[in-house]
Write a protein that holds these residues in place. Structure first.
Motif, PDB file in Angstrom:
ATOM      1  N   LEU A 297       0.801  -1.216   0.000  1.00  0.00           N
ATOM      2  CA  LEU A 297       0.000   0.000   0.000  1.00  0.00           C
ATOM      3  C   LEU A 297       0.838   1.272   0.000  1.00  0.00           C
ATOM      4  O   LEU A 297       0.338   2.355  -0.265  1.00  0.00           O
TER       5      LEU A 297
ATOM      6  N   ALA B 165       3.726   1.583  -1.763  1.00  0.00           N
ATOM      7  CA  ALA B 165       4.580   1.669  -2.957  1.00  0.00           C
ATOM      8  C   ALA B 165       4.232   2.902  -3.784  1.00  0.00           C
ATOM      9  O   ALA B 165       3.080   3.345  -3.828  1.00  0.00           O
ATOM     10  N   ASP B 166       5.237   3.433  -4.432  1.00  0.00           N
ATOM     11  CA  ASP B 166       5.067   4.526  -5.383  1.00  0.00           C
ATOM     12  C   ASP B 166       4.164   4.055  -6.525  1.00  0.00           C
ATOM     13  O   ASP B 166       4.104   2.858  -6.808  1.00  0.00           O
ATOM     14  N   TYR B 167       3.485   4.985  -7.214  1.00  0.00           N
ATOM     15  CA  TYR B 167       2.532   4.580  -8.248  1.00  0.00           C
ATOM     16  C   TYR B 167       3.211   3.733  -9.331  1.00  0.00           C
ATOM     17  O   TYR B 167       2.589   2.858  -9.924  1.00  0.00           O
ATOM     18  N   ARG B 168       4.489   3.994  -9.569  1.00  0.00           N
ATOM     19  CA  ARG B 168       5.184   3.224 -10.619  1.00  0.00           C
ATOM     20  C   ARG B 168       5.321   1.762 -10.214  1.00  0.00           C
ATOM     21  O   ARG B 168       5.361   0.877 -11.057  1.00  0.00           O
ATOM     22  N   LYS B 169       5.415   1.525  -8.886  1.00  0.00           N
ATOM     23  CA  LYS B 169       5.640   0.158  -8.430  1.00  0.00           C
ATOM     24  C   LYS B 169       4.350  -0.531  -7.969  1.00  0.00           C
ATOM     25  O   LYS B 169       4.349  -1.712  -7.685  1.00  0.00           O
ATOM     26  N   ARG B 170       3.257   0.233  -7.896  1.00  0.00           N
ATOM     27  CA  ARG B 170       2.008  -0.388  -7.457  1.00  0.00           C
ATOM     28  C   ARG B 170       1.536  -1.329  -8.546  1.00  0.00           C
ATOM     29  O   ARG B 170       1.497  -0.985  -9.731  1.00  0.00           O
ATOM     30  N   LYS B 171       1.158  -2.533  -8.115  1.00  0.00           N
ATOM     31  CA  LYS B 171       0.650  -3.497  -9.095  1.00  0.00           C
ATOM     32  C   LYS B 171      -0.815  -3.187  -9.375  1.00  0.00           C
ATOM     33  O   LYS B 171      -1.537  -2.695  -8.515  1.00  0.00           O
ATOM     34  N   ILE B 172      -1.232  -3.523 -10.582  1.00  0.00           N
ATOM     35  CA  ILE B 172      -2.581  -3.193 -11.006  1.00  0.00           C
ATOM     36  C   ILE B 172      -3.635  -4.050 -10.306  1.00  0.00           C
ATOM     37  O   ILE B 172      -4.728  -3.609 -10.007  1.00  0.00           O
TER      38      ILE B 172
ATOM     39  N   ARG C  51      -8.204  -0.063 -10.401  1.00  0.00           N
ATOM     40  CA  ARG C  51      -7.240  -0.555 -11.382  1.00  0.00           C
ATOM     41  C   ARG C  51      -7.180   0.370 -12.594  1.00  0.00           C
ATOM     42  O   ARG C  51      -6.114   0.709 -13.085  1.00  0.00           O
TER      43      ARG C  51
ATOM     44  N   LEU D   5      -5.436   3.636 -11.629  1.00  0.00           N
ATOM     45  CA  LEU D   5      -3.982   3.480 -11.492  1.00  0.00           C
ATOM     46  C   LEU D   5      -3.333   3.346 -12.872  1.00  0.00           C
ATOM     47  O   LEU D   5      -2.308   3.973 -13.151  1.00  0.00           O
TER      48      LEU D   5
ATOM     49  N   LEU E  12      -3.257   6.715 -14.424  1.00  0.00           N
ATOM     50  CA  LEU E  12      -2.224   7.541 -13.792  1.00  0.00           C
ATOM     51  C   LEU E  12      -0.851   7.203 -14.366  1.00  0.00           C
ATOM     52  O   LEU E  12      -0.075   8.094 -14.725  1.00  0.00           O
ATOM     53  N   LYS E  13      -0.567   5.935 -14.491  1.00  0.00           N
ATOM     54  CA  LYS E  13       0.735   5.501 -15.012  1.00  0.00           C
ATOM     55  C   LYS E  13       0.908   5.977 -16.454  1.00  0.00           C
ATOM     56  O   LYS E  13       1.973   6.472 -16.830  1.00  0.00           O
TER      57      LYS E  13
ATOM     58  N   THR F  35      -6.873   1.557   0.598  1.00  0.00           N
ATOM     59  CA  THR F  35      -5.962   0.944  -0.380  1.00  0.00           C
ATOM     60  C   THR F  35      -4.701   1.772  -0.617  1.00  0.00           C
ATOM     61  O   THR F  35      -3.882   1.412  -1.453  1.00  0.00           O
ATOM     62  N   GLY F  36      -4.569   2.868   0.110  1.00  0.00           N
ATOM     63  CA  GLY F  36      -3.384   3.715  -0.076  1.00  0.00           C
ATOM     64  C   GLY F  36      -3.445   4.564  -1.330  1.00  0.00           C
ATOM     65  O   GLY F  36      -2.468   5.218  -1.699  1.00  0.00           O
TER      66      GLY F  36
ATOM     67  N   LEU G  54      -1.545   8.268  -3.847  1.00  0.00           N
ATOM     68  CA  LEU G  54      -1.063   8.148  -5.223  1.00  0.00           C
ATOM     69  C   LEU G  54      -1.568   9.286  -6.110  1.00  0.00           C
ATOM     70  O   LEU G  54      -0.913   9.654  -7.082  1.00  0.00           O
TER      71      LEU G  54
END
Lengths: 140, 112
Positions: free
Chosen positions: A94, A96-103, B61, B64, B67-68, B93-94, B98
């Motif tokens: 929870l 992790a940076d957005y780049r490392k967050r899994k989908i 999902r 996110l 965003l990426k 969910t944090g 983000l």
């Protein structure tokens, strides 16, 4: 009094399930339990059944049953798809940076965070049964 | 139950207003709309969530993923108008950490 719903294993059933649960909770007169949280947990569980147990095949059946017992609101979700072992899903990072967050992986995490108890059983004849319980006395 | 999605243009920012329930059934519509914007190289996106009553992990999902994709093209995907229930899911969910979450569309647009 137990309430029961039978739906097809299609994503369109998710809103039907949500309405069914909302109505059932209202009929029980439950006021202290977080209803949005429980609706979310059940939505996540049913989504997993549709997507992973039935692999989005729309001719499967999902049966939901809900009732109150010993100050707990209990939801049982039954299906006859491929067993989906929810304990095998890794908890997401929870922080992790957005780049490392899994989908993926959030659905099971939310179920575990929201519900007080979750039990899973599999029987070829009786099917997969996911039982989720939440205290009706509130608190979290 | 269907979802309503409306896209408005503000200078170099697109505001995507979503109304309804975001679950595994309705996210496909959101994804399709966003894919069209990304294909048009619109990378400054704001989601107006004031009409959203429910967000499941399928919705998170898509957010996110958006965003990426926008950030990888020097843009961003910002949010406005989270209801209390939706905000709670973001907190659990944090996801609150983000995203940039703004209190108004105007504020979100001017932050680009």
């Amino acid at each position: 009094m137990k309430y029961k719903l039978e739906v097809k294993s299609e994503l369109k059933s998710l809103s039907v399930i949500s309405d069914f649960l909302s109505e059932s909770i209202k009929k029980y007169g439950i006021t202290k339990m977080s209803v949005p949280d429980v609706l979310l947990a059940v939505d996540e569980a049913c989504t997993n059944v549709i997507k992973h147990s039935y692999k989005k095949e729309e001719d499967g059946v999902i049966i939901l049953q809900c009732y109150v017992s010993e100050d707990k609101f209990i939801v049982k979700i039954k299906d006859w798809g491929k067993p989906f072992e929810i304990t095998s899903i890794q908890k997401p990072d929870l922080k992790a940076d957005y780049r490392k967050r899994k989908i993926g992986g959030l659905g099971v995490y939310l179920m575990n965070e929201i519900m007080d108890e979750i039990e899973y059983s599999f029987n070829k004849k009786k099917g997969n049964i996911l039982t989720m319980k939440k205290s009706i006395r509130g608190g979290t | 139950m269907s979802i309503e999605i409306d896209v408005k243009n503000y200078d170099n920012t697109k505001v995507v207003s979503i109304k309804g329930r975001i679950d595994a059934n309705t996210t496909q519509d959101i994804e399709e709309k966003i894919e069209v914007l990304l294909a048009e190289e619109k990378y400054n996106l704001v989601a107006d969530m004031s009409g959203v009553s429910f967000v499941a992990s399928a919705g998170l999902r898509v957010f996110l993923s958006t965003l990426k994709k926008t950030k990888s093209c020097s843009g961003n995907f910002k949010l406005v108008g989270l209801t209390e229930d939706v905000r709670k899911v973001f907190d659990m969910t944090g996801f609150t950490n983000l995203f940039e979450i703004h209190s108004s569309i105007e504020e979100a647009i001017s932050s680009f």
